[in-house]
Structures are given as C-alpha cells and as structure tokens.
Motif scaffolding. Sequence first.
Motif, PDB file in Angstrom:
ATOM      1  N   ALA A  52     -41.398   3.309 -10.504  1.00  0.00           N
ATOM      2  CA  ALA A  52     -42.156   4.565 -10.461  1.00  0.00           C
ATOM      3  C   ALA A  52     -41.801   5.456 -11.649  1.00  0.00           C
ATOM      4  O   ALA A  52     -41.738   6.685 -11.532  1.00  0.00           O
ATOM      5  CB  ALA A  52     -41.916   5.298  -9.144  1.00  0.00           C
ATOM      6  N   GLY A  53     -41.570   4.833 -12.802  1.00  0.00           N
ATOM      7  CA  GLY A  53     -41.284   5.576 -14.021  1.00  0.00           C
ATOM      8  C   GLY A  53     -39.865   6.075 -14.146  1.00  0.00           C
ATOM      9  O   GLY A  53     -39.535   6.773 -15.117  1.00  0.00           O
ATOM     10  N   ALA A 312     -39.685   3.108  -4.153  1.00  0.00           N
ATOM     11  CA  ALA A 312     -39.862   4.507  -4.542  1.00  0.00           C
ATOM     12  C   ALA A 312     -40.927   5.118  -3.644  1.00  0.00           C
ATOM     13  O   ALA A 312     -42.081   4.681  -3.661  1.00  0.00           O
ATOM     14  CB  ALA A 312     -40.272   4.612  -6.014  1.00  0.00           C
ATOM     15  N   TYR A 313     -40.522   6.084  -2.826  1.00  0.00           N
ATOM     16  CA  TYR A 313     -41.434   6.744  -1.894  1.00  0.00           C
ATOM     17  C   TYR A 313     -41.681   8.192  -2.324  1.00  0.00           C
ATOM     18  O   TYR A 313     -40.799   8.820  -2.943  1.00  0.00           O
ATOM     19  CB  TYR A 313     -40.816   6.806  -0.499  1.00  0.00           C
ATOM     20  CG  TYR A 313     -40.913   5.545   0.313  1.00  0.00           C
ATOM     21  CD1 TYR A 313     -42.076   5.214   1.008  1.00  0.00           C
ATOM     22  CD2 TYR A 313     -39.816   4.688   0.417  1.00  0.00           C
ATOM     23  CE1 TYR A 313     -42.151   4.065   1.777  1.00  0.00           C
ATOM     24  CE2 TYR A 313     -39.881   3.530   1.190  1.00  0.00           C
ATOM     25  CZ  TYR A 313     -41.053   3.228   1.866  1.00  0.00           C
ATOM     26  OH  TYR A 313     -41.129   2.091   2.633  1.00  0.00           O
ATOM     27  N   PRO A 314     -42.837   8.747  -1.962  1.00  0.00           N
ATOM     28  CA  PRO A 314     -42.957  10.199  -2.049  1.00  0.00           C
ATOM     29  C   PRO A 314     -41.948  10.829  -1.090  1.00  0.00           C
ATOM     30  O   PRO A 314     -41.751  10.322   0.030  1.00  0.00           O
ATOM     31  CB  PRO A 314     -44.399  10.474  -1.569  1.00  0.00           C
ATOM     32  CG  PRO A 314     -45.090   9.152  -1.584  1.00  0.00           C
ATOM     33  CD  PRO A 314     -44.045   8.107  -1.407  1.00  0.00           C
ATOM     34  N   VAL A 357     -40.132  12.231  -5.953  1.00  0.00           N
ATOM     35  CA  VAL A 357     -39.964  10.821  -5.604  1.00  0.00           C
ATOM     36  C   VAL A 357     -38.546  10.584  -5.091  1.00  0.00           C
ATOM     37  O   VAL A 357     -37.575  11.118  -5.632  1.00  0.00           O
ATOM     38  CB  VAL A 357     -40.232   9.917  -6.829  1.00  0.00           C
ATOM     39  CG1 VAL A 357     -39.913   8.457  -6.510  1.00  0.00           C
ATOM     40  CG2 VAL A 357     -41.683  10.060  -7.268  1.00  0.00           C
ATOM     41  N   LEU A 358     -38.441   9.762  -4.049  1.00  0.00           N
ATOM     42  CA  LEU A 358     -37.134   9.358  -3.552  1.00  0.00           C
ATOM     43  C   LEU A 358     -36.996   7.843  -3.733  1.00  0.00           C
ATOM     44  O   LEU A 358     -37.765   7.076  -3.160  1.00  0.00           O
ATOM     45  CB  LEU A 358     -36.957   9.729  -2.080  1.00  0.00           C
ATOM     46  CG  LEU A 358     -35.513   9.688  -1.563  1.00  0.00           C
ATOM     47  CD1 LEU A 358     -35.307  10.666  -0.420  1.00  0.00           C
ATOM     48  CD2 LEU A 358     -35.091   8.289  -1.118  1.00  0.00           C
ATOM     49  N   VAL A 359     -36.044   7.452  -4.558  1.00  0.00           N
ATOM     50  CA  VAL A 359     -35.790   6.038  -4.839  1.00  0.00           C
ATOM     51  C   VAL A 359     -34.662   5.555  -3.943  1.00  0.00           C
ATOM     52  O   VAL A 359     -33.651   6.244  -3.774  1.00  0.00           O
ATOM     53  CB  VAL A 359     -35.410   5.830  -6.313  1.00  0.00           C
ATOM     54  CG1 VAL A 359     -35.038   4.364  -6.573  1.00  0.00           C
ATOM     55  CG2 VAL A 359     -36.548   6.252  -7.226  1.00  0.00           C
ATOM     56  N   LEU A 399     -44.609   4.150  -3.476  1.00  0.00           N
ATOM     57  CA  LEU A 399     -45.353   4.293  -4.724  1.00  0.00           C
ATOM     58  C   LEU A 399     -45.165   3.079  -5.619  1.00  0.00           C
ATOM     59  O   LEU A 399     -46.049   2.703  -6.390  1.00  0.00           O
ATOM     60  CB  LEU A 399     -44.869   5.545  -5.479  1.00  0.00           C
ATOM     61  CG  LEU A 399     -44.998   6.886  -4.755  1.00  0.00           C
ATOM     62  CD1 LEU A 399     -44.196   7.953  -5.482  1.00  0.00           C
ATOM     63  CD2 LEU A 399     -46.472   7.272  -4.657  1.00  0.00           C
ATOM     64  N   ASP A 400     -43.991   2.467  -5.519  1.00  0.00           N
ATOM     65  CA  ASP A 400     -43.669   1.317  -6.367  1.00  0.00           C
ATOM     66  C   ASP A 400     -42.533   0.549  -5.703  1.00  0.00           C
ATOM     67  O   ASP A 400     -41.801   1.086  -4.855  1.00  0.00           O
ATOM     68  CB  ASP A 400     -43.239   1.809  -7.756  1.00  0.00           C
ATOM     69  CG  ASP A 400     -43.284   0.708  -8.817  1.00  0.00           C
ATOM     70  OD1 ASP A 400     -43.718  -0.416  -8.494  1.00  0.00           O
ATOM     71  OD2 ASP A 400     -42.881   0.978  -9.965  1.00  0.00           O
ATOM     72  N   SER A 401     -42.390  -0.704  -6.080  1.00  0.00           N
ATOM     73  CA  SER A 401     -41.300  -1.519  -5.541  1.00  0.00           C
ATOM     74  C   SER A 401     -40.873  -2.538  -6.587  1.00  0.00           C
ATOM     75  O   SER A 401     -41.608  -2.837  -7.534  1.00  0.00           O
ATOM     76  CB  SER A 401     -41.749  -2.237  -4.257  1.00  0.00           C
ATOM     77  OG  SER A 401     -42.790  -3.153  -4.536  1.00  0.00           O
TER      78      SER A 401
END
Length: 482
Positions: A52-53, A312-314, A357-359, A399-401
């Motif tokens: 997620a960047g 990576a979650y909102p 974002v929470l990773v 958002l991403d994994s």
Amino acid sequence: MEGTRRHVVVVGGGIAGLAAAWHLRHEDPGLAVTVLDGAPRVGGKLRTSEVAGIPVDEGAEAMLARRPEGRELARAVGLGDELVHPAPAGASIYSRGALRAMPKRQVMGVPADVAELGRSGILSPAGLARVPVDQILPATLISSDVSVAAYIRARMGGEVVDRLVEPLLGGVYAGRAETLSLDATMPHIAAVARTERSLLRAARGIADDAPKDAGPVFTTLSGGMGGLPEAVARASGAEIRTGVMVRELARTPEGWRLVTGPTRSPEVVEADAVVIAVPAPAAARLLAAEVPKAAAELARIEYASMAIVTLAYPRAAFPEPPAGSGYLVPPVEGRAVKAVTFSSVKWPHLADADPAVLVLRCSVGRLGEEYLLQRADDELVALAMGEMAEVMGVRGLPLDSRVTRWGGALPQYEVGHLDRVARVRAAVAVQPGLAVCGAAYDGLGVPACVATARTAAAGILAYLDERREGEWLEGHPAAGAR
C-alpha cells in the motif's frame, strides 16, 4: 609471494557474509574480498518492499537493541540516523479464546510473578495453581542439556510450557519446546537451573536484576531492515557477485579453490582464505570433501519454514484501534496464524508514512506445519484475513497484501546444539584459512549473526597475518636467526 594481494572469498551474501566482508576490509583495506551468492540479490532474510505504498520488511523487521553488534554495524555503514525504536506498546497472547496481556515479569515465558500471571488469565485455574508448586518440589537436577519443555514442565507444569513458553519460542525459532535446547535458546534459565532449586525464584531474580533503564529492547531502520545489507555491501568495498552458486570447495597448496557455475561450464575461483556464511545444509555440502566431521554435524541441523502475510487495512476497518504491538498464539489453540504484529502501532514511522492505513504482519508455519505452506498465496491471505475478522473484528477487505515465503529459513537449536557447534568449529579450525558464520551457530538475530561474522573475520585475518609473516621469514633466512 611477498607483495601479492591477498584474496578472501565469502560464500553467502546474507547479513553474516556481508558483515564478514565488511570486517575483513575494515581491518585490512588492502585485502581483496569477493562475496559469492547464488541468489539474484544480497541480503538473505533481510528484504523490504512496499505494501500500500509503505516500505515494510518482508523478513526480520528488527534487531535486539541491547546487543551492540547490529547497531554498531548500522552506524559504521552510515545508517545511524535511520535507527528508530518501537512505541511503548505491550504485546498479548491469544489464550483460552481471548487476547490476554503478556506478563511483564517473565523470562522467555517463564513467569516471575504468580499474581501478575493470574491477572492475565492466560492459564486455567488449575494451570495457575501448579506454578507455585515449583517452590516446594525437590530440585530437578540437570547435568547436561535438556529440552526447554522437559525442564520447565517438571518445575511449573504443562500449561506454562504450552501457553507461555511455546508461543515465545515459536515466534523466534518457529520450533517446538519439546526439542529445542534449554542451553542454546534460554541460557539465563539454563544457568540458574544448575544452581537454583526453584525456577520461580530464579526467574524472579533474573527479572529483579534486569536493568530498569536499559531502553527499548528492539530497534530497526526507518527505511526497513532490508536497507542494511545493501549499505554493508557498499561500505565493504568488496566485489559482490550474485547469481553465482558455489558447488565445490577444495584445498590447494596455495589456499582454496571454489568451483562455481553450471557443470557444463564451470568457473574456478582461487582464494587464500574462505568464509562459509550459508545455512547449515549448504555449508555441509561445501565442507563434505575437506571437513567431513563439520559437514556431518551441520547436516543434522534441522530448519523450519514459514510465511509472512502482510496486510494493509484502512484504519477505519478496525472497530477499535489495536491496543498493543501484536500477539502470539500458542500451538494448543490450533490456529494457523502463530503471531500477529501490528506494524503501524509498533513502529511510529510506519504510521507516519500513511496515518489512514494500518499495516500488520501475520506469521504462518511452525516446524512440522509445512502442510500449511503448501496453500496458494490467496489462501494464506484469506487465512490472515479470517484471523483479523475473528480476533480483531476487522471489517472489509485489505487495501493491499503480500505473501513472503521463507522455506527452510530458521535453524532449530535442538538439544545438544552448543556441543554440536563446538564440534563444527573445532573441525573447521584445523583447516588453515577457513571460517564459518551465520544463524546456524550462536543466534538467529542480526546482532548474533554479525558477531559470528566478526569472529570469523578475525580468525581469517590472524591466519593471513601469520602466513604473511612466515613467507617473509622464508624470504629472509637471516631474520629467523636473530
């Protein structure tokens, strides 16, 4: 041969091999050092990529701050300003169906405070009642190395092993307390086990003696631990050759010959000395011809595989923000995920990278659980998402994994490990200009690997100095008569 530039080859471009190269060149800038690694990149288990960047480590995310070797190397190669510490957030254990705060007064899971342990709710009432019985039991005599489980179970009962010690050891070694060495994995406990009758009293003493102002336990680099190998490689000034697999190692009258490349078109590399900095199975294959005793011992070291699923979650996906840095899961809970790190909580610099974002990182796989790792990446992601939904109440999709697999990554320090390492080093020491280093010997963490590298480099430099002096004396016979 006076005036000839000496050449040392380091086999293995993980942090141990690169640190060995750096120490060799730091102590002797005139030395020619070549690092050979079969992978397409250096760094071994230290690697960083974006989710997620946000740059997030794929392997080891930190190093012990209370051991100086890692921090000293980072500073020496220009990364001192990137050293950062975790937020003061506690960790939990998922036990008996809920997240429970990990007791602060414990030594690798061995409790030092029964009252605090009781408040945590990690053990059942029966398991908790068994712990103080340690104080009235006869001594458990230990004359040689035993498994972690055998000793601690005898003193404090099975629940302490299953629900406290096992998850902590699993987080480090991905191994099992039933086979892991007490001497190698819990040296402080092993030392008191030979002098103290009560383990509870001994653990209390260790906890009381711990420095109160020692600072954070861990440190990392703001750009990710994956930046350390690259910086060490640059600073070493060594020739770094990736994608080069070493197939054979043989002694020659002048030193060592390494055979690399495919069998149809081999390449020979000559060296005055060699440092072997690869995992034990690969080291065993290379040493089989010239140091069979060391090879046989190294071949017996088992390795565990694991995978890290990064999500990576909102932040809004969490009903409540995570209260701590993460949690460990005992094997007796029967869950696929063995540990979760809330990276954006643990490391403020990751939260600052994107506050929305929470990773987090989910660890999957212990020794004997290779079947879990046979699942496809999307299945592992689904496992991790299910864990977050059930335990943390997370809603929606990430958002991403990213899935990172580490096959055969973690050496198991089984009973008798320290004696095995001593036998390996004794066999290697007989061979002039040969040394070994890496995670298979004295510790899995970055500082421990760097320490083995420094020792290996010192041995090689001492050998080269001795050889140089001997050659000078041969060329000047009169010098020996003085």
